[in-house]
Design a protein around this motif. Sequence first.
Motif, PDB file in Angstrom:
ATOM      1  N   PHE A  68       0.829  -1.201   0.000  1.00  6.39           N
ATOM      2  CA  PHE A  68       0.000   0.000   0.000  1.00  6.39           C
ATOM      3  C   PHE A  68       0.865   1.254   0.000  1.00  6.39           C
ATOM      4  N   VAL A  69       0.356   2.265  -0.662  1.00  7.21           N
ATOM      5  CA  VAL A  69       0.889   3.624  -0.530  1.00  7.21           C
ATOM      6  C   VAL A  69      -0.268   4.455   0.002  1.00  7.21           C
ATOM      7  N   ASN A  70      -0.029   5.242   1.028  1.00  9.22           N
ATOM      8  CA  ASN A  70      -1.111   6.048   1.598  1.00  9.22           C
ATOM      9  C   ASN A  70      -0.771   7.532   1.532  1.00  9.22           C
ATOM     10  N   VAL A  71      -1.436   8.225   0.627  1.00 12.75           N
ATOM     11  CA  VAL A  71      -1.294   9.678   0.557  1.00 12.75           C
ATOM     12  C   VAL A  71      -2.390  10.261   1.432  1.00 12.75           C
ATOM     13  N   ASN A  72      -2.018  10.899   2.501  1.00 12.72           N
ATOM     14  CA  ASN A  72      -3.042  11.441   3.387  1.00 12.72           C
ATOM     15  C   ASN A  72      -2.499  12.616   4.172  1.00 12.72           C
ATOM     16  N   VAL A  73      -3.346  13.584   4.405  1.00 11.91           N
ATOM     17  CA  VAL A  73      -2.932  14.764   5.156  1.00 11.91           C
ATOM     18  C   VAL A  73      -2.817  14.425   6.649  1.00 11.91           C
ATOM     19  N   ALA A  74      -3.441  13.310   7.035  1.00 11.39           N
ATOM     20  CA  ALA A  74      -3.365  12.864   8.426  1.00 11.39           C
ATOM     21  C   ALA A  74      -2.390  11.693   8.540  1.00 11.39           C
ATOM     22  N   ALA A  75      -1.358  11.859   9.355  1.00 12.15           N
ATOM     23  CA  ALA A  75      -0.358  10.796   9.527  1.00 12.15           C
ATOM     24  C   ALA A  75      -1.011   9.510  10.021  1.00 12.15           C
ATOM     25  N   PHE A  76      -2.043   9.655  10.827  1.00 15.75           N
ATOM     26  CA  PHE A  76      -2.778   8.513  11.374  1.00 15.75           C
ATOM     27  C   PHE A  76      -3.252   7.573  10.262  1.00 15.75           C
ATOM     28  N   ASP A  77      -3.832   8.143   9.213  1.00 13.76           N
ATOM     29  CA  ASP A  77      -4.329   7.323   8.112  1.00 13.76           C
ATOM     30  C   ASP A  77      -3.214   6.901   7.166  1.00 13.76           C
ATOM     31  N   ALA A  78      -2.204   7.753   7.036  1.00 15.29           N
ATOM     32  CA  ALA A  78      -1.110   7.444   6.107  1.00 15.29           C
ATOM     33  C   ALA A  78      -0.312   6.229   6.566  1.00 15.29           C
ATOM     34  N   ALA A  79      -0.425   5.887   7.838  1.00 14.55           N
ATOM     35  CA  ALA A  79       0.365   4.766   8.374  1.00 14.55           C
ATOM     36  C   ALA A  79      -0.367   3.432   8.282  1.00 14.55           C
ATOM     37  N   LYS A  80      -1.604   3.431   7.793  1.00 17.47           N
ATOM     38  CA  LYS A  80      -2.402   2.196   7.854  1.00 17.47           C
ATOM     39  C   LYS A  80      -1.900   1.128   6.871  1.00 17.47           C
ATOM     40  N   HIS A  81      -2.244  -0.111   7.152  1.00 18.06           N
ATOM     41  CA  HIS A  81      -1.910  -1.259   6.299  1.00 18.06           C
ATOM     42  C   HIS A  81      -0.416  -1.339   6.003  1.00 18.06           C
ATOM     43  N   ALA A  82       0.394  -0.915   6.941  1.00 17.31           N
ATOM     44  CA  ALA A  82       1.850  -0.953   6.781  1.00 17.31           C
ATOM     45  C   ALA A  82       2.268  -0.304   5.465  1.00 17.31           C
ATOM     46  N   GLY A  83       1.507   0.689   5.031  1.00 22.76           N
ATOM     47  CA  GLY A  83       1.772   1.307   3.738  1.00 22.76           C
ATOM     48  C   GLY A  83       2.949   2.261   3.776  1.00 22.76           C
ATOM     49  N   ILE A  84       3.393   2.641   2.566  1.00 21.29           N
ATOM     50  CA  ILE A  84       4.392   3.704   2.470  1.00 21.29           C
ATOM     51  C   ILE A  84       3.640   4.998   2.724  1.00 21.29           C
ATOM     52  N   SER A  85       4.034   5.673   3.768  1.00 23.23           N
ATOM     53  CA  SER A  85       3.279   6.834   4.214  1.00 23.23           C
ATOM     54  C   SER A  85       3.730   8.091   3.472  1.00 23.23           C
ATOM     55  N   LEU A  86       2.783   8.791   2.891  1.00 21.65           N
ATOM     56  CA  LEU A  86       3.098  10.068   2.256  1.00 21.65           C
ATOM     57  C   LEU A  86       2.138  11.103   2.850  1.00 21.65           C
ATOM     58  N   VAL A  87       2.599  11.752   3.898  1.00 17.38           N
ATOM     59  CA  VAL A  87       1.750  12.724   4.588  1.00 17.38           C
ATOM     60  C   VAL A  87       1.786  14.017   3.781  1.00 17.38           C
ATOM     61  N   ALA A  88       0.667  14.324   3.136  1.00 15.95           N
ATOM     62  CA  ALA A  88       0.644  15.502   2.267  1.00 15.95           C
ATOM     63  C   ALA A  88      -0.780  15.806   1.857  1.00 15.95           C
ATOM     64  N   ASP A  89      -0.962  17.019   1.382  1.00 16.29           N
ATOM     65  CA  ASP A  89      -2.202  17.400   0.726  1.00 16.29           C
ATOM     66  C   ASP A  89      -2.335  16.589  -0.564  1.00 16.29           C
ATOM     67  N   ALA A  90      -3.544  16.131  -0.863  1.00 11.48           N
ATOM     68  CA  ALA A  90      -3.748  15.246  -2.018  1.00 11.48           C
ATOM     69  C   ALA A  90      -3.321  15.913  -3.326  1.00 11.48           C
ATOM     70  N   ARG A  91      -3.713  17.168  -3.511  1.00 11.62           N
ATOM     71  CA  ARG A  91      -3.401  17.814  -4.796  1.00 11.62           C
ATOM     72  C   ARG A  91      -1.898  17.989  -4.980  1.00 11.62           C
ATOM     73  N   GLU A  92      -1.243  18.461  -3.928  1.00 11.03           N
ATOM     74  CA  GLU A  92       0.203  18.647  -4.012  1.00 11.03           C
ATOM     75  C   GLU A  92       0.892  17.328  -4.307  1.00 11.03           C
ATOM     76  N   ALA A  93       0.483  16.283  -3.588  1.00  7.10           N
ATOM     77  CA  ALA A  93       1.130  14.978  -3.741  1.00  7.10           C
ATOM     78  C   ALA A  93       0.904  14.433  -5.148  1.00  7.10           C
ATOM     79  N   LEU A  94      -0.336  14.519  -5.648  1.00  3.52           N
ATOM     80  CA  LEU A  94      -0.628  13.974  -6.978  1.00  3.52           C
ATOM     81  C   LEU A  94       0.164  14.724  -8.040  1.00  3.52           C
ATOM     82  N   GLU A  95       0.294  16.037  -7.894  1.00  2.00           N
ATOM     83  CA  GLU A  95       1.065  16.809  -8.882  1.00  2.00           C
ATOM     84  C   GLU A  95       2.532  16.388  -8.871  1.00  2.00           C
ATOM     85  N   GLU A  96       3.068  16.203  -7.672  1.00  2.00           N
ATOM     86  CA  GLU A  96       4.484  15.832  -7.607  1.00  2.00           C
ATOM     87  C   GLU A  96       4.704  14.404  -8.097  1.00  2.00           C
TER      88      GLU A  96
END
Length: 629
Positions: free
Chosen positions: A333-361
């Motif tokens: 899993f990769v989790n793009v989420n503004v909340a670290a709590f959700d970004a850490a779920k399912h042992a995913g690669i956590s990407l704590v960020a705003d969705a739009r910024e992250a998708l653009e990058e």
Amino acid sequence: MTASEPATVRLTTAQALVRFLTAQHSERDGVERRLIEGCFGIFGHGNVAGVGEALLELELEDPSVLPYRQARNEQGMVHAAAGFARMRNRLSALACTTSIGPGATNLVTGAALATINRLPVLLLPGDVFATRVANPVLQELEYPLSHDVSVNDTLRPVSRYFDRIYRPEQLPSAAMAAMRVLTDPADTGAVTLALPQDVQAEAFDWPAELFARRVWHVPRPRPDRAALARVIEAIRQSSRPLIVAGGGVIYSEATEALRRLIDQTGIPVCETQAGKGSLPFDHRGALGAVGATGTQAANSVARDADLVIGVGTRWSDFTTASRTAFAHPDVRFVNVNVAAFDAAKHAGISLVADAREALEEITEALRGWTVPASYRRTAEQAAHAWSEVVGAAYGTRHDPLPAQCEVIGAVNDAVGPRDVIVCAAGSMPGDLHKLWRTRDPKAYHVEYGYSCMGYEIAGGLGVKLADPDREVFVLVGDGSYLMLAQEIATAVQENVKLVIVLVQNHGFASIGGLSESVGSQRFGTAYRYRSPEGRLDGAVLPVDLAANAESLGAQVLRAATIDELRAALAKAKQSPHTTVVHIETDPLLPAPANGAWWDVPVAQTSALDTTRAARAAYEDAKKAQRPYL
Ligand SMILES: Cc1ncc(C[n+]2csc(CCOP(=O)(O)OP(=O)(O)O)c2C)c(N)n1
Ligand SMILES: [Mg+2]
């Protein structure tokens, strides 16, 4: 006063609070707007003389500054405020004032809904005397072990910030903390400032700068560079990546960025309930709903995906089909989420960020890379096949009572591309998730974080207040209607037009079906008379919900067939008034199956054959459940 002494303004605590609220603004992408646009309320002795007096002064000065709206039920007004905030992508919110005691505890369900869905609402319940001179006041809970507990403490676990203003001096810091939480995309939810009724009325000399115009900047945090590199590496190494778009995509206004990413890379996209509408239903690469209420298209791609990229999702059990949806043995899993709590779920690669910024990058970093053409074709073919299933379901033509799928089809045909449908509980959310053809990111508003019966009409009121230029269609079952329909009267009072499609099937199609599937024989899920045998399986009750709606001031149209429904919807659209379209459907006709599972534990031992059979099936299905570690 000497020149060096700061200016002060003498006001009550309640007057200071409402004045403070009128000066707060939010800002994102350079656009500023009022943060708290109005106040819902129901008065009692716990707020009439404090917050009530303050709101009256404000209304007499200028009724447009912080419009006061009467609700019929405190739970309903929080739902309306939540619907409003969701429609505004959480950039503006409403306040809710209540009396003490039952008025305050009626907020709890609405607060839980707002917090679970991460929607900002400002709750201002009255509270018992801080001075305790008159205690126990009417409606006070006396807790023998401590006098600093009141019923409002039930709001603590469902609030993202809770404070009780025992002294006027506490207000500035509490009010500022409240605004910070309301405007924080990761922390937001219900914010409660409990206001003891004596403190509300107490005067104080406030620093004038408390009332200065203030702007709360809503950030778009950018991804950490090293985390982004890990994500890009994982995507480049995958051969069957899949994006799961959640509500965060819509709140972040990231739908264009998502579209650019998938057009460039060919990664297919499926949607959660809150994320539905991230792409138009017929966009290339759009697979529709995923999970327990998903499309067969999305679920077949999900089953084999080797990398699942969640964007703005909290991975509810419906999305993962209780951890069975993603079945590839090495799925990551990769989790793009503004909340670290959700970004850490399912042992995913956590990407704590705003969705739009992250998708653009991510799009920029993946330039030149695409998924294999054969994978893209497979996904597109699956989407096409599901579209035919939807078309067939829309055209069911069941006799004598129509199927719910046909009703959904007729409503889908009636709505314009920007019109909003609102729903929350019962069998319709699942059917809508599977079948609804969404054309605009804000046009699908199904509250499925709390899936709260009674949200529909009140939430629809909030949606319409937030965006009066759109037609709002509320889809509500008879069970939900019976739980909380009173805000129809508020909509009528406010001249807020809703089209409410009331689907009468005499009980719970949803839980009836679920009950049958777990072996419980639809026990207690139909609205029927008690029979001479002492069971609730007698004749259908004589309840007339159309007449009920009429009595609340709505215009009512009764439709018996799909053709009559189409005609009624056309008429309702033309009408300037809140209109309830009543239609009876067959509760025994479910939407097309998708093969997905949902974990509802079945009795391990039972005297019933039906339960024992369901238990065997349950144990079998359970084998597919995975830890996602
Ligand atoms: C406040 C609340 N209580 C109970 C439930 C559990 N529940 C989920 S759906 C449902 C029945 C809904 O009935 P209705 O609105 O008639 O919709 P239908 O299932 O018939 O489509 C119940 C009781 C809930 N979601 N919310
Ligand atoms: Mg029903």
